[in-house]
Design an enzyme around this catalytic site. Structure first.
Site, PDB file in Angstrom:
ATOM      1  N   ASP A  61     -22.489 -10.261  25.308  1.00 30.18           N
ATOM      2  CA  ASP A  61     -21.638 -11.335  25.829  1.00 30.18           C
ATOM      3  C   ASP A  61     -20.470 -11.630  24.884  1.00 30.18           C
ATOM      4  O   ASP A  61     -20.596 -11.474  23.672  1.00 30.18           O
ATOM      5  CB  ASP A  61     -22.492 -12.595  26.037  1.00 30.18           C
ATOM      6  CG  ASP A  61     -21.805 -13.604  26.946  1.00 30.18           C
ATOM      7  OD1 ASP A  61     -20.918 -13.199  27.731  1.00 30.18           O
ATOM      8  OD2 ASP A  61     -22.143 -14.798  26.873  1.00 30.18           O
ATOM      9  N   GLY A 106     -14.770 -11.535  27.231  1.00 34.99           N
ATOM     10  CA  GLY A 106     -13.645 -12.308  27.765  1.00 34.99           C
ATOM     11  C   GLY A 106     -13.019 -13.161  26.678  1.00 34.99           C
ATOM     12  O   GLY A 106     -11.784 -13.223  26.554  1.00 34.99           O
ATOM     13  N   TRP A 148     -13.213 -12.682  23.466  1.00 31.13           N
ATOM     14  CA  TRP A 148     -12.588 -11.801  22.470  1.00 31.13           C
ATOM     15  C   TRP A 148     -11.147 -11.507  22.886  1.00 31.13           C
ATOM     16  O   TRP A 148     -10.227 -11.561  22.065  1.00 31.13           O
ATOM     17  CB  TRP A 148     -13.402 -10.506  22.373  1.00 31.13           C
ATOM     18  CG  TRP A 148     -12.919  -9.545  21.323  1.00 31.13           C
ATOM     19  CD1 TRP A 148     -13.348  -9.459  20.032  1.00 31.13           C
ATOM     20  CD2 TRP A 148     -11.914  -8.529  21.488  1.00 31.13           C
ATOM     21  NE1 TRP A 148     -12.672  -8.458  19.373  1.00 31.13           N
ATOM     22  CE2 TRP A 148     -11.782  -7.871  20.240  1.00 31.13           C
ATOM     23  CE3 TRP A 148     -11.112  -8.114  22.557  1.00 31.13           C
ATOM     24  CZ2 TRP A 148     -10.890  -6.825  20.041  1.00 31.13           C
ATOM     25  CZ3 TRP A 148     -10.220  -7.076  22.355  1.00 31.13           C
ATOM     26  CH2 TRP A 148     -10.116  -6.441  21.102  1.00 31.13           C
ATOM     27  N   HIS A 189     -13.359  -6.110  27.890  1.00 33.65           N
ATOM     28  CA  HIS A 189     -14.431  -5.234  28.398  1.00 33.65           C
ATOM     29  C   HIS A 189     -14.234  -3.805  27.873  1.00 33.65           C
ATOM     30  O   HIS A 189     -15.205  -3.126  27.530  1.00 33.65           O
ATOM     31  CB  HIS A 189     -14.455  -5.244  29.924  1.00 33.65           C
ATOM     32  CG  HIS A 189     -14.770  -6.598  30.497  1.00 33.65           C
ATOM     33  ND1 HIS A 189     -15.779  -7.389  30.009  1.00 33.65           N
ATOM     34  CD2 HIS A 189     -14.207  -7.302  31.517  1.00 33.65           C
ATOM     35  CE1 HIS A 189     -15.823  -8.537  30.700  1.00 33.65           C
ATOM     36  NE2 HIS A 189     -14.882  -8.495  31.617  1.00 33.65           N
ATOM     37  N   SER A 241     -24.571  -8.202  35.674  1.00 33.70           N
ATOM     38  CA  SER A 241     -25.660  -8.918  36.342  1.00 33.70           C
ATOM     39  C   SER A 241     -25.359  -9.094  37.823  1.00 33.70           C
ATOM     40  O   SER A 241     -24.192  -9.017  38.245  1.00 33.70           O
ATOM     41  CB  SER A 241     -25.855 -10.295  35.692  1.00 33.70           C
ATOM     42  OG  SER A 241     -24.807 -11.173  36.073  1.00 33.70           O
ATOM     43  N   LEU A 301     -34.059   8.318  21.626  1.00 34.42           N
ATOM     44  CA  LEU A 301     -33.801   6.928  22.030  1.00 34.42           C
ATOM     45  C   LEU A 301     -33.749   6.866  23.551  1.00 34.42           C
ATOM     46  O   LEU A 301     -33.102   7.687  24.191  1.00 34.42           O
ATOM     47  CB  LEU A 301     -32.463   6.455  21.446  1.00 34.42           C
ATOM     48  CG  LEU A 301     -31.949   5.092  21.926  1.00 34.42           C
ATOM     49  CD1 LEU A 301     -32.828   3.963  21.404  1.00 34.42           C
ATOM     50  CD2 LEU A 301     -30.504   4.867  21.488  1.00 34.42           C
ATOM     51  N   ARG A 361     -28.640 -11.793  21.717  1.00 40.00           N
ATOM     52  CA  ARG A 361     -27.507 -12.177  22.558  1.00 40.00           C
ATOM     53  C   ARG A 361     -26.316 -12.460  21.654  1.00 40.00           C
ATOM     54  O   ARG A 361     -26.395 -13.296  20.754  1.00 40.00           O
ATOM     55  CB  ARG A 361     -27.806 -13.409  23.416  1.00 40.00           C
ATOM     56  CG  ARG A 361     -26.600 -13.775  24.301  1.00 40.00           C
ATOM     57  CD  ARG A 361     -26.892 -14.846  25.325  1.00 40.00           C
ATOM     58  NE  ARG A 361     -25.739 -14.975  26.224  1.00 40.00           N
ATOM     59  CZ  ARG A 361     -25.794 -15.228  27.522  1.00 40.00           C
ATOM     60  NH1 ARG A 361     -26.953 -15.397  28.097  1.00 40.00           N
ATOM     61  NH2 ARG A 361     -24.705 -15.317  28.249  1.00 40.00           N
ATOM     62  N   ARG A 384     -29.005 -18.520  26.022  1.00 38.49           N
ATOM     63  CA  ARG A 384     -29.728 -18.478  27.301  1.00 38.49           C
ATOM     64  C   ARG A 384     -29.975 -17.023  27.682  1.00 38.49           C
ATOM     65  O   ARG A 384     -29.373 -16.105  27.126  1.00 38.49           O
ATOM     66  CB  ARG A 384     -28.947 -19.213  28.394  1.00 38.49           C
ATOM     67  CG  ARG A 384     -27.507 -18.749  28.546  1.00 38.49           C
ATOM     68  CD  ARG A 384     -26.819 -19.460  29.719  1.00 38.49           C
ATOM     69  NE  ARG A 384     -25.395 -19.175  29.742  1.00 38.49           N
ATOM     70  CZ  ARG A 384     -24.439 -20.020  29.364  1.00 38.49           C
ATOM     71  NH1 ARG A 384     -24.752 -21.230  28.940  1.00 38.49           N
ATOM     72  NH2 ARG A 384     -23.162 -19.666  29.430  1.00 38.49           N
ATOM     73  N   GLU A 391     -39.006 -11.795  20.470  1.00 38.73           N
ATOM     74  CA  GLU A 391     -38.365 -12.619  19.450  1.00 38.73           C
ATOM     75  C   GLU A 391     -36.898 -12.734  19.858  1.00 38.73           C
ATOM     76  O   GLU A 391     -36.272 -11.738  20.236  1.00 38.73           O
ATOM     77  CB  GLU A 391     -38.480 -11.949  18.070  1.00 38.73           C
ATOM     78  CG  GLU A 391     -39.898 -11.822  17.571  1.00 38.73           C
ATOM     79  CD  GLU A 391     -40.573 -13.173  17.334  1.00 38.73           C
ATOM     80  OE1 GLU A 391     -39.866 -14.130  16.966  1.00 38.73           O
ATOM     81  OE2 GLU A 391     -41.802 -13.265  17.525  1.00 38.73           O
TER      82      GLU A 391
HETATM   83  C1  IPE Z   1     -24.684 -12.236  31.012  1.00 40.35           C
HETATM   84  O1  IPE Z   1     -23.473 -12.757  30.610  1.00 40.35           O
HETATM   85  C2  IPE Z   1     -24.490 -10.940  31.756  1.00 40.35           C
HETATM   86  C3  IPE Z   1     -24.062  -9.803  30.946  1.00 40.35           C
HETATM   87  C4  IPE Z   1     -23.853  -9.807  29.647  1.00 40.35           C
HETATM   88  C5  IPE Z   1     -23.892  -8.588  31.684  1.00 40.35           C
HETATM   89  P1  IPE Z   1     -22.685 -13.811  31.486  1.00 40.35           P
HETATM   90  O2  IPE Z   1     -21.458 -14.148  30.727  1.00 40.35           O
HETATM   91  O3  IPE Z   1     -22.518 -13.304  32.862  1.00 40.35           O
HETATM   92  O4  IPE Z   1     -23.714 -15.041  31.520  1.00 40.35           O
HETATM   93  P2  IPE Z   1     -23.458 -16.593  31.669  1.00 40.35           P
HETATM   94  O5  IPE Z   1     -22.597 -16.783  32.883  1.00 40.35           O
HETATM   95  O6  IPE Z   1     -22.768 -17.037  30.434  1.00 40.35           O
HETATM   96  O7  IPE Z   1     -24.813 -17.197  31.804  1.00 40.35           O
HETATM   97  C1  IPE Z   2     -19.819  -9.968  28.799  1.00 40.43           C
HETATM   98  O1  IPE Z   2     -18.664 -10.625  28.446  1.00 40.43           O
HETATM   99  C2  IPE Z   2     -19.585  -8.874  29.801  1.00 40.43           C
HETATM  100  C3  IPE Z   2     -20.140  -9.181  31.122  1.00 40.43           C
HETATM  101  C4  IPE Z   2     -20.703 -10.280  31.495  1.00 40.43           C
HETATM  102  C5  IPE Z   2     -20.028  -8.146  32.101  1.00 40.43           C
HETATM  103  P1  IPE Z   2     -18.061 -11.808  29.337  1.00 40.43           P
HETATM  104  O2  IPE Z   2     -17.100 -11.229  30.306  1.00 40.43           O
HETATM  105  O3  IPE Z   2     -19.136 -12.650  29.915  1.00 40.43           O
HETATM  106  O4  IPE Z   2     -17.284 -12.596  28.196  1.00 40.43           O
HETATM  107  P2  IPE Z   2     -17.157 -14.165  28.048  1.00 40.43           P
HETATM  108  O5  IPE Z   2     -18.542 -14.730  28.032  1.00 40.43           O
HETATM  109  O6  IPE Z   2     -16.350 -14.647  29.200  1.00 40.43           O
HETATM  110  O7  IPE Z   2     -16.463 -14.324  26.730  1.00 40.43           O
HETATM  111 MG    MG Z   3     -20.115 -14.314  29.277  1.00 42.46          MG
END
Ligand code: IPE
Ligand code: IPE
Ligand code: MG
Length: 234
Positions: free
Chosen positions: A8, A11, A13, A25, A53, A119, A174, A180, A193
């Site tokens: 996560d 965006g 970054w 991404h 997801s 792996l 995470r 979460r 863990e």
């Molecule tokens: C979880 O991240 C899904 C992935 C990393 C693929 P999200 O950014 O979608 O999750 P929320 O919305 O913060 O819970």
């Molecule tokens: C995780 O980064 C990638 C996916 C959920 C696919 P995000 O796109 O959720 O990045 P943030 O959480 O907005 O920074």
């Molecule tokens: Mg996110």
């Protein structure tokens, strides 16, 4: 050892650099390569990465398309490296909503790397833990399943397109600062863990993984028992 990562922060970054989210991404995909290498070196047996997801379909169409395009490019670009380095690729999650192009890339990658024994890299795409548990429960109820947990897990693997008799996650990482699970591996994380870091995914590197593994090594896992009983059972 089974390590799972919620990748996560892509965006944010990008936003910090005044770039479009998709640039985050793209940078995130590079981090995947680094972490796969580092995980293999660290002797991790199974690495499950959350790439997309079921709820991510709710993002703007352009971002969804960019994510899925990157994923396909990653599979086509990394399959050779994975095959040469004995990394077995397996994409878990739903397959009924993916494009034929992406499905072909998934099948190509899984077929080409099938013999990898160093792996096991599982990439979760269109994945929802609740959906997979519900689907599994439906199958278990409609068939002549024995009701044993192992049989349930075997059915869950079928639903997930996984090739693992679903084993528990030992360490869940995470990145990105949120604390979460976002519908990731809810069943498999029963005794995982948990490790949360503020590091944004595109910045995560071998050093970050080492830190997480170091932290994990200091945890005492009890599985509901007393420490001595766990020591005796292991
Ligand atoms: C979880 O991240 C899904 C992935 C990393 C693929 P999200 O950014 O979608 O999750 P929320 O919305 O913060 O819970
Ligand atoms: C995780 O980064 C990638 C996916 C959920 C696919 P995000 O796109 O959720 O990045 P943030 O959480 O907005 O920074
Ligand atoms: Mg996110």
């Amino acid at each position: 050892m089974h390590v799972a990562i919620i990748m996560d922060g892509n965006g944010r970054w990008a936003a910090r650099r005044g770039l479009p989210r998709t640039a985050g991404h793209a940078q995130g995909a590079k981090a995947v390569r680094r972490i796969v290498e580092a995980a293999a070196r660290a002797g991790i047996e199974t690495l499950t990465l959350y790439a997309f997801s079921c709820d991510n379909w709710g993002r703007p169409a352009g971002e969804v398309a960019a994510l899925l395009r990157l994923l396909r490019r990653y599979l086509l670009g990394e399959t050779r490296y994975c095959a040469e380095n004995r990394v077995r690729v397996n994409v878990i999650g739903r397959r009924d909503r993916l494009s034929p192009d992406l499905l072909r890339a998934i099948e190509f990658s899984e077929r080409t790397t099938a013999k990898g024994s160093r792996l096991h890299l599982r990439i979760a795409v269109d994945y929802s833990a609740r959906h997979s548990i519900l689907q599994t429960a439906r199958r278990a109820l409609s068939g002549d399943a024995s009701g044993e947990e192992m049989e349930f897990l075997r059915l869950m693997d079928e639903v997930n397109h996984s090739t693992l008799a679903t084993e528990g996650v030992d360490l869940l990482i995470r990145t990105g600062g949120e604390k979460r699970l976002s519908d990731f591996l809810l069943w498999e994380c029963a005794y995982a863990e948990l490790y949360f870091t503020d590091c944004l995914w595109p910045d995560f590197d071998a050093n970050g993984l080492d830190q997480a593994l170091h932290d994990y090594a200091g945890r005492q896992r009890r599985f509901g028992r007393l420490p001595d009983a766990v020591d005796a059972a292991l």
